[in-house]
Write an enzyme that holds these catalytic residues in place. Structure first.
Site, PDB file in Angstrom:
ATOM      1  N   GLN A   3      -1.191  -6.182   0.636  1.00  0.00           N
ATOM      2  CA  GLN A   3      -1.944  -7.344   1.115  1.00  0.00           C
ATOM      3  C   GLN A   3      -2.488  -8.144  -0.069  1.00  0.00           C
ATOM      4  O   GLN A   3      -3.182  -7.592  -0.926  1.00  0.00           O
ATOM      5  CB  GLN A   3      -3.084  -6.866   2.038  1.00  0.00           C
ATOM      6  CG  GLN A   3      -3.867  -7.978   2.696  1.00  0.00           C
ATOM      7  CD  GLN A   3      -3.035  -8.780   3.697  1.00  0.00           C
ATOM      8  OE1 GLN A   3      -2.296  -8.217   4.506  1.00  0.00           O
ATOM      9  NE2 GLN A   3      -3.145 -10.094   3.627  1.00  0.00           N
ATOM     10  N   ASP A  12       7.819  -8.561   2.685  1.00  0.00           N
ATOM     11  CA  ASP A  12       7.180  -9.858   2.458  1.00  0.00           C
ATOM     12  C   ASP A  12       8.139 -10.821   1.750  1.00  0.00           C
ATOM     13  O   ASP A  12       7.843 -12.008   1.638  1.00  0.00           O
ATOM     14  CB  ASP A  12       5.927  -9.683   1.588  1.00  0.00           C
ATOM     15  CG  ASP A  12       4.646  -9.994   2.334  1.00  0.00           C
ATOM     16  OD1 ASP A  12       4.737 -10.484   3.474  1.00  0.00           O
ATOM     17  OD2 ASP A  12       3.575  -9.749   1.756  1.00  0.00           O
ATOM     18  N   LYS A  68      -1.886  -6.321  11.771  1.00  0.00           N
ATOM     19  CA  LYS A  68      -0.536  -5.845  11.452  1.00  0.00           C
ATOM     20  C   LYS A  68      -0.345  -4.416  11.976  1.00  0.00           C
ATOM     21  O   LYS A  68       0.695  -4.084  12.542  1.00  0.00           O
ATOM     22  CB  LYS A  68      -0.299  -5.897   9.934  1.00  0.00           C
ATOM     23  CG  LYS A  68      -0.053  -7.312   9.448  1.00  0.00           C
ATOM     24  CD  LYS A  68      -0.086  -7.448   7.937  1.00  0.00           C
ATOM     25  CE  LYS A  68      -0.022  -8.936   7.575  1.00  0.00           C
ATOM     26  NZ  LYS A  68      -0.281  -9.227   6.169  1.00  0.00           N
TER      27      LYS A  68
END
Ligand code: NDP
Length: 297
Positions: free
Chosen positions: A98, A121, A54
Site C-alpha cells: 500500500q 498493482d 481490499k
C-alpha cells in the site's frame, strides 16, 4: 445533449460477480484458492480504510487474503525481506504494497523487489515495459478499469482520438498505452501542455487524471465525447459542514450538456480499482498455475 452518467459502481459489482464465479474453477484445477497479500506500513487512516476494503472484497470473491501490517518505523531491509518471503510463498499470487510508504522508505526499491508475475498493482518496470511492448502484462488497476468502462460504452475504440490529461506512472502513462493498444490516436497532455482546451476539444475520448478540482470545463469538450474522470479532490467544507464535497478533475455539471457519457465522482472510476485488483489477482494466479486466463476478464 444530456450525457449519461456512467455507473462505475454497478459495473464494478458485475465484474466482481464474474470474478467470484470464475474462482471455483481455478480452485478445482489448482487445488487452492488464489491468494492476495497486502502489506501496510504505518497507520495512515486513508491507507487503513483502503486495506480493509481490499481484504473484505478479496474474501467476498472467494480468495485468500493475507494482511501484513508493519509498524511505522519498519526499516527498508525488513520490508524487502517480507516482500521476498511473499515472492517465495506459493499460496500468494498477488502482492500489493500500500502506497504511499512512510518517508524514510524507498518506494521504488520496494516495488522493484516484487516478483513481476505477482505485481498486481502493475507498477514494476517489467510490467510497464511489457505493456509498452504490447505484451501480456499486469496493468495498473485504475487505468485498466477506466478502459473497461470505455469499451463498455463505445465498443471498438479503433481510430478514435483520445486525450489523456496527466502522465503519472500510476494512471496517465499506462492509460495512454492501453488506449494505443486499442488503436486509438493518443495525445498525452500534462502541466507543460500548451492550450489544453484546444487539445481536449479534438478528443472523442478524454481521460482526466490530474488531481485538480473541476479543471476540465464543459466547453472544452467535443459534443458527444466520452469522458473518464479519474480525479478525486476534496473541496473545502461549506459553512456548517465538517467535510468538503468530493469532486473530480472535470466540471461534471457543465460537461453533461456536451458529452455522450461521463463517469461521476464519486461512483465512477473509484469502485473499479478494487474490482480490477481482484481481476489481476485471478489472472496472476491462473498464469502461475499454468491455466488459461478466465474468459471475459
Ligand atoms: P499525479 O499527481 O502523480 O499526476 C498528476 C498529473 O497531472 C501530472 O502528470 C501533472 O503533469 C498533470 N497536471 C498537473 N497540473 C496540470 C495542469 N494544470 N494541466 C495539465 N496537467 C496537469 O496524480 P495521479 O496520476 O496519481 O492521480 C491523478 C488523480 O487521480 C488524483 O486526483 C488522484 O487522487 C486520482 N486517482 C484516483 C484513483 C481512483 O481509484 N479513482 C486512483 C489513482 C489516482 P506533470 O507531469 O507535468 O507534473
Amino acid at each position: 445533449m444530456t450525457g449519461q452518467l456512467i455507473d462505475g459502481k454497478a459495473f464494478a459489482a458485475s465484474l466482481r460477480e464474474r470474478i467470484a464465479a470464475a474462482v471455483p474453477a481455478f480452485k478445482e484445477q489448482a487445488g487452492r484458492a488464489p491468494g492476495l497479500a497486502v502489506v501496510l506500513v504505518g497507520d495512515d487512516p486513508a491507507s487503513q480504510v483502503y486495506v480493509a476494503s481490499k481484504h473484505k472484497a478479496t474474501i467476498a470473491a472467494g480468495m485468500e487474503s493475507f494482511e501484513h501490517r508493519l509498524p511505522e518505523d519498519t526499516d527498508q531491509e525488513n520490508l524487502i525481506a517480507l516482500v521476498e518471503a511473499l515472492n517465495a510463498d506459493d499460496a500468494v499470487d498477488g502482492i500489493l504494497v500500500q502506497l504511499p510508504l512512510p518517508g524514510h522508505l524507498d518506494e521504488k526499491a520496494v516495488v522493484m523487489a516484487i516478483d513481476p508475475d505477482k505485481d498486481v498493482d502493475g507498477l514494476h518496470v517489467i510490467n510497464a515495459g511489457r505493456l509498452a511492448n504490447g505484451e501480456e502484462a499486469l496493468t495498473p488497476c485504475t487505468p485498466l478499469g477506466s478502459l473497461m468502462l470505455l469499451k463498455d460504452q463505445l465498443g471498438d475504440l479503433t481510430g478514435m482520438n483520445a486525450v489523456v490529461v496527466g502522465r503519472s506512472i500510476l494512471v496517465g502513462k499506462p492509460m495512454a498505452q492501453l488506449l494505443l493498444g486499442e488503436n486509438c490516436t493518443v495525445t498525452m497532455a500534462h502541466s507543460r501542455t500548451r492550450d489544453l482546451p484546444a487539445i481536449v476539444r479534438g478528443a472523442d475520448i478524454v481521460v482526466a487524471a490530474v488531481g485538480r478540482a473541476e479543471m476540465v470545463k464543459g466547453d472544452w469538450l467535443k459534443e458527444g465525447a466520452v469522458v473518464i474522470d479519474v480525479g478525486i479532490n476534496r473541496l473545502a467544507p461549506e459553512p456548517g459542514k465538517e467535510r468538503g464535497r468530493l469532486v473530480g478533475d472535470v466540471a461534471t455539471s457543465e460537461a453533461v450538456d456536451h458529452v455522450r457519457a461521463i463517469t461521476p465522482v464519486p461512483g465512477g472510476v473509484g469502485p473499479m480499482t478494487i474490482a480490477v485488483l481482484l481481476r489481476n489477482t485471478l489472472v496472476a494466479a491462473s498464469a502461475r498455475a499454468g491455466l488459461t486466463k478466465p474468459k471475459g476478464l
